[in-house]
Scaffold this motif. Sequence first.
Motif: not given
Length: 289
Positions: A194, A197-199, A201-202
Amino acid sequence: MGCDGGTIPRRDELVRIKKKPEQKDKDAELAFRWRHCTIKQLPLQQPIVACGLGKLYSKEAVIEGLLDRTILPESAVHIKNLKDVKSLNLTPNPVYDDNKAEKGDGYVDGGRSPYICPIIGLEMNGKYKFCFLWTCGCVMSERALKHVKSTICHSCQTPYEPSDVVIMNADGDDLIHMQENIVARKANKKSKKRAVTEEQTGDDVKSEINLKKKIKKEEKVTSSNAHKPSTSNDNRNEPQDPAFRKAKETYSVAKDPNASEVLKSIFTSHKSAEEQTRAHWITYNPFYN
């Protein structure tokens, strides 16, 4: 006939007692668990793998069990795919000789094991606790792991977490602890996935914002150049296309430094036009005057 005073019977000869059930030899049972596959109950064959509960298997038997789940025993039903097992990096015992057991012509020490701890040399025969790291698969004794307190593998220098330590052939409280470690490893894997994935997306959002800023900046520069008045003396804002320069009213071939003398000679503005005595079909000069 007997019992005439010349013999003394024992109690077990006069009273029938219940026979005690045969007890398993604990040492033999331990040796069997550490040398045989949990699925097929046959001697372990390389490559050797282990599950999250510390049970040992031959990898071939695991693959066959996944293809035909009817042959899997109850102790191995938790294996759903090859990701649920880990290949072990075992250290061979240099003094172990399995040829004596095959030939039967010598004393066979049941305490001898084909593998040892690479740190302190303890034999992996069930008398000592052994464990492996789920990150790299290196096998070592629990004593060595506790004495050298570190979060890096002693053999291959791979970092690991406390939940990555798996006690081999765990039983009792150790088995419960291994079940908790399996849940913890899955939770850590999901959290790391997770976070990645967030990195990503950022990063995508940042790149999109930067792209929008760049487009807006280019639009501002284009609009400012379009509204800026052009002057005859300022040639920096004029395009460098030769076709654009030639389309201007002030353009003259005679003054063009890039034009050749042959091209200039066909026009009346050239110095050779003074010697021209007949009409020219290109310039349409009829020489009326």
